[in-house]
Design an enzyme around this catalytic site. Structure first.
Site, PDB file in Angstrom:
ATOM      1  N   SER A   1      43.646  36.387  30.885  1.00 51.36           N
ATOM      2  CA  SER A   1      43.601  36.424  32.234  1.00 51.36           C
ATOM      3  C   SER A   1      44.816  37.354  32.786  1.00 51.36           C
ATOM      4  O   SER A   1      44.605  37.805  34.020  1.00 51.36           O
ATOM      5  CB  SER A   1      43.405  35.288  33.033  1.00 51.36           C
ATOM      6  OG  SER A   1      44.448  34.428  32.567  1.00 51.36           O
TER       7      SER A   1
ATOM      8  N   HIS B   1      36.630  34.361  31.923  1.00 50.45           N
ATOM      9  CA  HIS B   1      36.581  35.738  32.326  1.00 50.45           C
ATOM     10  C   HIS B   1      35.368  36.689  31.574  1.00 50.45           C
ATOM     11  O   HIS B   1      35.555  38.009  31.990  1.00 50.45           O
ATOM     12  CB  HIS B   1      38.022  36.320  32.582  1.00 50.45           C
ATOM     13  CG  HIS B   1      39.066  35.579  33.430  1.00 50.45           C
ATOM     14  ND1 HIS B   1      39.042  36.078  34.710  1.00 50.45           N
ATOM     15  CD2 HIS B   1      39.806  34.692  33.160  1.00 50.45           C
ATOM     16  CE1 HIS B   1      39.911  35.084  35.424  1.00 50.45           C
ATOM     17  NE2 HIS B   1      40.229  34.562  34.347  1.00 50.45           N
TER      18      HIS B   1
ATOM     19  N   LYS C   1      33.728  32.039  38.493  1.00 55.85           N
ATOM     20  CA  LYS C   1      34.350  33.465  38.301  1.00 55.85           C
ATOM     21  C   LYS C   1      33.151  34.311  38.572  1.00 55.85           C
ATOM     22  O   LYS C   1      32.622  34.408  39.617  1.00 55.85           O
ATOM     23  CB  LYS C   1      35.061  33.798  37.382  1.00 55.85           C
ATOM     24  CG  LYS C   1      36.390  32.895  36.904  1.00 55.85           C
ATOM     25  CD  LYS C   1      37.266  33.036  35.902  1.00 55.85           C
ATOM     26  CE  LYS C   1      38.122  32.018  35.765  1.00 55.85           C
ATOM     27  NZ  LYS C   1      38.915  31.538  36.867  1.00 55.85           N
TER      28      LYS C   1
END
Ligand SMILES: Cc1ncc(COP(=O)(O)O)c(C=O)c1O
Length: 404
Positions: free
Chosen positions: A185, A214, A247
């Protein structure tokens, strides 16, 4: 109260402030979108995890509103008692289908998925956890609450993984749980999962666990958004794929996908799931919609994100910021290095004040000293004009702050 048992609260906050590490929370006065209102000012959002622009998407809102009308606003219980709605079941089935896995399991958040599942996978001193050096804090917390023995291998370093594995195998553990972030990240690079698989394959007691928080909605073959496991075509080989809806999928909720056996076990063993209420129906319905949008309704969405990532990154690389780190990014996370915490903070303030850009600083100790940065996160919904406004701002800033 007469005593001063809580004096430490003030003392510790003073220390945090003195070190310049206080989190001062900015206030969004409206939805998270490409243009947001932050404390009275309109800004272009460049640091949100909302990679596909789904958190304020009209179809997502419509699905959520409909679910409120049919199912109310709360679930009333944990899943295992009275809070298991048809929408939760549909959400899990939809995710399993999207990920091309047998089954899926949803927890309140990505954090609680890691915390709850890792501790049960390797609970005993007979077990070993082999964790990648730059893993997310929720993995670290999951590891901390087990009695398992631990070892750490160096960032994306397969020699280090192999050496640690050989050492651990000699101890003859019951299980070796290898855990890695899919996408890291801070730098936006990703784990070499194909190589990790190769190192692990010879060992019959190794479990591979990937946190693709992610990577979900960003990576995957042919812009599928199915994540890192799909990117390497490793479905059925990686045992546990963890993710989050908070996300790219635009809502909230942790996820585990894998075999039916794994998911049935998770439902019965994960304390952070068994002892925490299920999601509001609106979250479940919007999450299902997110997957429909990505897979069928707007199949170009992930491709658009990648066009924006490539455009922004290539222009930033031309400017003169630290190339080594920025170029290592293989995803929507684009680090822009200022190399000094004060400069990174000043840059963020100037971006907000003078250029109407919202991009927060990430400084030591979150990243190594000297690599203090602003972490830009691309979004499929950003227009070329918005990207250009952002790029012009970074170019002027670099000159103003004498980065180059
Ligand atoms: C790699 C990683 N894992 C897990 C999480 C936690 O996800 P959630 O926000 O759903 O709790 C995050 C979010 O910061 C993350 O970056």
């Amino acid at each position: 109260m007469a005593n001063d048992s809580t004096k430490f609260l003030k003392d510790e906050m003073q220390e945090i402030r003195k070190a310049g590490r206080e989190w001062v929370h900015r206030i969004l006065e409206g939805p998270s979108d490409t243009v947001c209102r932050v404390e009275g000012k309109e800004v272009i959002m460049l640091c949100s995890n909302n990679y596909l622009g789904l958190s304020n998407h009209p179809k997502m809102k419509e699905a959520a509103i409909k679910a409120i009308q049919t199912h109310g606003v709360g679930s009333g219980s944990v899943r295992a008692i009275a809070g298991n709605m048809d929408l939760h079941e549909q959400w899990e089935k939809r995710l399993a289908k999207f990920k091309e896995q047998e089954a899926a399991f949803i927890t309140s958040a990505g954090f609680t998925a890691n915390q709850g599942v890792i501790q049960q996978l390797a609970p005993s001193t007979e077990d070993v956890i082999l964790s990648e050096e730059l893993n997310h804090g929720s993995i670290i917390d999951g590891v901390r609450i087990t009695k398992a023995q631990r070892a750490v291998y160096k960032h994306c370093d397969m020699n280090s993984l192999e050496n640690e594995m050989k050492k651990l195998a000699k101890k003859n553990p019951r299980r070796i749980l290898v855990i890695t972030d899919g996408v890291f990240s801070m730098d936006g690079d990703h784990a070499p999962l194909d190589q990790i698989y190769k190192v692990c394959e010879p060992y019959s007691n190794v479990i591979i666990y990937v946190d693709d928080a992610h990577g979900d909605g960003v990576l995957g073959r042919n812009y599928s958004g199915k994540g890192l496991v799909d990117h390497y075509n490793l479905q059925g080989k990686v045992h546990i794929e963890m993710g989050t809806f908070s996300k790219a999928f635009g809502t909230m909720g942790g996820s585990i996908v894998g075999s039916t056996e794994l998911i049935t076990w998770c439902r019965n063993k994960t304390r952070s799931y068994l002892l925490s209420a299920s999601h509001p129906p609106a979250t479940a319905a919007a999450s299902i919609k997110a997957l429909d949008i990505i897979e069928y309704e707007e199949p170009d969405l992930v491709k658009r994100l990648w066009e924006n990532i490539k455009y922004f990154k290539s222009r930033i690389l031309d400017m003169g910021y630290n190339h080594e780190i920025t170029a290592a990014s293989t995803t929507a996370i684009i680090p822009i290095i200022f190399g000094d915490p004060k400069k990174a903070k000043e840059a963020s303030d100037l971006l907000y004040r003078d250029y109407g850009i919202f991009a927060l600083p990430i400084v030591f100790p979150m990243v190594p000293s000297g690599l203090d940065r602003i972490r830009v996160q691309a979004n499929a919904a950003l227009t070329k004009e918005q990207l250009d406004t952002g790029l012009r701002a970074f170019e002027e800033l670099g000159k103003r702050l004498k980065v180059f």
